[in-house]
Design an enzyme around this catalytic site. Structure first.
Site, PDB file in Angstrom:
ATOM      1  N   ASP A 104       0.147   0.005  -6.174  1.00  0.00           N
ATOM      2  CA  ASP A 104       0.240   0.713  -7.457  1.00  0.00           C
ATOM      3  C   ASP A 104      -1.000   0.467  -8.309  1.00  0.00           C
ATOM      4  OD1 ASP A 104       1.440   2.359  -9.306  1.00  0.00           O
ATOM      5  OD2 ASP A 104       2.796   0.832 -10.102  1.00  0.00           O
ATOM      6  N   ASN A 151       7.707  10.642  -5.856  1.00  0.00           N
ATOM      7  CA  ASN A 151       6.324  11.015  -6.164  1.00  0.00           C
ATOM      8  C   ASN A 151       6.064  12.530  -6.064  1.00  0.00           C
ATOM      9  OD1 ASN A 151       4.923   7.927  -4.824  1.00  0.00           O
ATOM     10  ND2 ASN A 151       5.277   8.468  -6.951  1.00  0.00           N
TER      11      ASN A 151
END
Ligand code: IPE
Ligand code: IPE
Ligand code: MG
Length: 255
Positions: A33, A81
């Site tokens: 991330d 996502n």
């Protein structure tokens, strides 16, 4: 203003990283991330953050191989996502294909098994083809098993497992009373793999974001505020070193 030399967060010094070679985690799972923030801090498009993140993947796979880690799972694209702008999703899919094409030879020579977890049938056809080809050509290798988690969601994985087990019960192939934690694990994408010993999440977020919900029941967590493109071998070693100080009791008592 561009700052290609990394933010303050990326400058860190660890002292005395001493790894116990006999206690290297078998399975490391990483929530990669912070690519977007890395790019935004440099006034670059988010896609360049993802591109920089691919460089980190190269380094970390090599380091895992060097240290003798057997399984490395990388969370690359979650079932959530898809909510991102179409251009970003496309850039990520393109990077995936490029990564597989460019890295295949070296990964294969190093004995890496290029595996994937998640429902890849929703990915563009060329991504599916590259992933299947990479797996078919490396499945007999004996080095690090690299699990690329793509269109992966922990809840999705559990529901899929329940559906598959239900079909077997209906056909009379398994008895419902025989289902337990270890039999159920065989219905997950990670069947026959050990659960992750450690889950690493860079970028400062302290949440799972639907990652390995079943498998991380007894995983150790390690967080850091470094964004993924700035994460390096030393950070991985530091995470492993901290992991080695943890007292894993699995519900029992200290020996
Ligand atoms: C991780 O970086 C990559 C993916 C989720 C695909 P992000 O894109 O989430 O980066 P941030 O969190 O916006 O910084
Ligand atoms: C988790 O990161 C997914 C991946 C790293 C692939 P996100 O950036 O999507 O997670 P949230 O939205 O911050 O929880
Ligand atoms: Mg993020």
């Amino acid at each position: 203003m561009f700052n290609l030399f990394g933010s303050k967060k990326s400058r860190r010094h660890y002292e005395h990283i001493h790894l116990d070679k006999n206690n290297i985690p078998k399975h490391i799972a990483i929530i990669m991330d912070g690519n977007g923030r890395w790019a935004e801090e440099r006034n670059l498009p988010r896609a360049l953050g993802h591109k920089a993140g691919v460089e980190t993947i190269r380094k970390i796979v090599k380091e895992c191989d060097r240290l003798g880690v057997k399984y490395l799972t990388l969370y690359a694209f979650s079932t959530e996502n898809w909510k991102r702008p179409q251009e970003e999703v496309s850039a990520l899919m393109k990077l995936l294909v490029e990564y597989l094409k460019n890295e295949f030879k070296e990964l294969n020579e190093n004995g890496v098994v290029i595996n994937h977890i998640g429902d890849i049938t929703r990915l563009p056809q060329n991504c599916q083809d590259e992933l299947n080809k990479a797996y078919e050509n490396t499945k007999n290798n004996t080095g690090v098993v690299l699990n690329l988690a793509l269109n992966y969601g922990g809840r999705d994985e559990i529901i899929r497992g329940i559906k598959n087990i239900y079909k077997k019960v209906q056909k009379g192939e398994i008895n419902i009373d025989s289902i337990n934690g270890s039999t159920f694990s065989n219905y997950l994408y990670t069947a026959n793999m050990p659960d992750p010993d450690i889950i690493i999440r860079p970028s400062g977020e302290q949440r799972l974001s639907n990652f390995m919900l079943w498998q991380c029941a007894y995983s150790e967590f390690w967080y850091s505020d470094i964004n993924w493109p700035d994460f390096n071998e030393k950070d991985l070693e530091k995470a492993i070193c901290d992991y080695q100080q943890r007292d894993r009791r699995f519900g029992g008592i200290k020996k």
